[in-house]
Design an enzyme around this catalytic site. Structure first.
Site, short mmCIF file in Angstrom:
data_model
loop_
_atom_site.label_atom_id
_atom_site.label_comp_id
_atom_site.label_asym_id
_atom_site.label_seq_id
_atom_site.Cartn_x
_atom_site.Cartn_y
_atom_site.Cartn_z
N GLN A 57 7.00 -92.31 -3.27
CA GLN A 57 6.41 -92.11 -4.59
C GLN A 57 7.16 -92.86 -5.70
OE1 GLN A 57 6.58 -87.79 -4.48
NE2 GLN A 57 4.38 -87.70 -4.80
N ASN A 201 10.33 -82.60 5.71
CA ASN A 201 9.60 -81.94 4.65
C ASN A 201 8.24 -81.46 5.15
OD1 ASN A 201 9.04 -81.25 1.80
ND2 ASN A 201 7.47 -82.83 2.03
N GLU A 202 7.93 -80.20 4.92
CA GLU A 202 6.60 -79.62 5.19
C GLU A 202 6.02 -79.99 6.55
OE1 GLU A 202 3.88 -80.76 2.11
OE2 GLU A 202 4.66 -79.29 0.71
N TYR A 346 2.85 -73.46 -4.39
CA TYR A 346 2.04 -73.76 -5.56
C TYR A 346 1.00 -72.69 -5.84
CZ TYR A 346 3.99 -78.48 -5.51
OH TYR A 346 4.84 -79.55 -5.54
N GLU A 410 9.88 -76.85 -4.42
CA GLU A 410 8.74 -77.30 -5.23
C GLU A 410 7.96 -76.07 -5.64
OE1 GLU A 410 6.17 -80.36 -3.47
OE2 GLU A 410 7.89 -81.05 -2.31
#
Ligand SMILES: *[C@@H]1O[C@H](CO)[C@@H](O)[C@H](O)[C@H]1NC(C)=O
Ligand SMILES: *[C@@H]1O[C@H](CO)[C@@H](O)[C@H](O)[C@H]1NC(C)=O
Length: 426
Positions: A57, A201-202, A346, A410
């Site tokens: 990113q 990650n994830e 989230y 996050e």
């Protein structure tokens, strides 16, 4: 969750997505929806505020100084056909000093970023790229000299494309050796300054997006389960294989750290996971059980092996022989191999039972959940907002998985454009 983002939204994320260290976290004192303003004084004095990005990113310089493509590069170029990709991104590869300056101005205590494997070790295996090594050393030194604690992720949806081409990447057990060697290089070169390592990650989102629906890199799936036109894969078994090899790779890297580096470096090796609160749509026993099943399939899938050494019972029942089996040795090695869990949260999902899905002879991971999931993503028009549910989620993780050390890596809002803070009503 990782989505292709423009640079402006990354800068916004830098400001709004915070993570916190929770050493002795007192529940119940955090957020309530009717309060509208908080300052650092509302948090314990040793609370760490930080912000997060990922390599693809922000770095840009995709084809510079020896870096080779990752599966993210391939994905972005195939799907967006040259209109959106990380070739330049925020140009963090060249502007890292300015970025760190912005972090200092923002008042960050910590910065979570990921290493691009194919920049450090082009093609995933073999010699270290001196220019990649120099870049990460410079970035880490810049952070440290500005008093910012680095939190480093080794894999964030960006396996070197060469390893995917060679043996199918995460669906092959060959990945364990290559990932462990890559982790070894990172621990050896950066571990004198980096204490917080996230291996993968994830894995839950990576495996379902990448190997079931084909909506994220490496875009593998099989009909009728593909969301878009993915590459060839097998949605029935590959999501399970990918997570299995991810867990084995994680535990192998964590074991290596303990054996070779822990005594001198005193760091921690964890994993991060996408979590969600679960809301049964009807107040029935079936929907409540469906909620638990959905949670088992997404969160327990990763955390039960790490805490108890095996997959959740409901997953093994529904996936049958399609979910791989850990040998007793692997199970012992995986159990307890995460020093911490990075929580990514989230929003909530609303769940209703769909046990009928189990009658279908052809199933994918999503059908194995036997529930309909409604992601409560855009409950406030464009803005994903159930951040206050984070408190519930943390309590749940504590209760279900033996009170593991947690970092909130996050959380918050999902936004596509810059907006003014006064526009946020929650
Ligand atoms: C997926 O793998 C299973 C188990 O090996 C096999 O039975 C099935 O035919 C495969 N499906 C596809 C689409 O290749
Ligand atoms: C999920 O449930 C909550 C609470 O009942 C509701 O406010 C929300 O609109 C629901 N969202 C979806 C997408 O069904």
């Amino acid at each position: 969750m990782m989505e292709p983002k423009t640079c402006s939204s990354i800068i916004l994320a830098l400001n709004l997505i915070t993570f916190f260290l929770l050493p002795n976290f007192a529940f119940g004192t955090l957020l309530s929806a009717d309060e509208s303003y908080y300052s650092r004084d509302d948090f314990p004095h040793d609370f760490i505020f930080g912000s997060a990005t990922t390599a693809y990113q922000v770095e840009g310089a995709a084809n510079e100084d020896g870096r080779t493509p990752s599966i993210w590069d391939t994905f972005a170029h195939d799907v967006f056909e040259g209109t959106e990709n990380g070739d330049v991104a925020c140009d963090g590869y060249h502007k890292y000093k300015e970025d760190v300056k912005l972090m200092v101005e923002t008042g960050l205590d910590a910065y979570r970023f990921s290493i691009s494997w194919s920049r450090l070790i082009p093609n995933g295996r073999g010699p270290v790229n001196p220019q990649g090594l120099e870049y990460y050393n410079n970035l880490i030194n810049e952070l440290i000299s500005n008093g910012i604690q680095p939190h480093v992720t080794l894999h964030n949806f960006d396996l070197p494309q060469a390893l995917d081409d060679e043996y199918g990447g995460w669906v092959s057990s060959k990945i364990v050796r290559d990932f462990t060697n890559y982790a070894d290089v990172c621990f050896r070169e950066f571990g004198d300054r980096v204490l917080y390592w996230t291996t993968i990650n994830e894995p839950n989102v990576f495996a379902t997006g990448g190997y079931d629906t084909g909506s994220t890199p490496p875009r593998r799936c099989s009909p009728p389960f593909c969301i878009s036109t993915g590459n060839k894969g097998n949605s029935t078994i590959e999501p399970y294989l990918a997570v299995h090899n991810i867990l084995l790779s994680h535990s192998s890297a964590a074991r290596l750290y303990k054996r070779k580096y822990k005594e001198n470096q005193h760091g921690f090796v964890g994993i991060s996971i996408f979590t969600f609160g679960c809301h049964p749509i009807r107040n029935t026993e079936q929907d409540k059980v469906a909620c638990q099943r959905a949670y088992d399939h997404m969160v327990g899938w990763i955390l039960e092996p790490l805490v108890r050494g095996d997959y959740p019972v409901s997953m093994k029942r529904n996936a049958g022989s399609r979910i791989p089996v850990f040998t007793s040795r692997e199970s012992e090695q995986i159990k307890g191999s995460a020093d911490f869990i990075g929580v990514i949260h989230y929003y909530n999902i609303n769940v209703t039972d769909n046990s009928d899905a189990l009658n279908n002879h052809m199933r994918d991971f999503n059908m194995d959940i036997a529930a309909v999931l409604n992601f409560d993503l855009f409950s406030n028009e464009e803005i994903a907002v159930t951040p206050w549910k984070l408190v519930e989620e943390l309590k749940k993780l504590k209760l279900l998985y033996g009170n593991p050390p947690l970092f909130i890596y996050e959380n918050g809002l999902s936004l596509s454009e810059m907006i003014e803070l006064h526009q946020l009503h929650y």
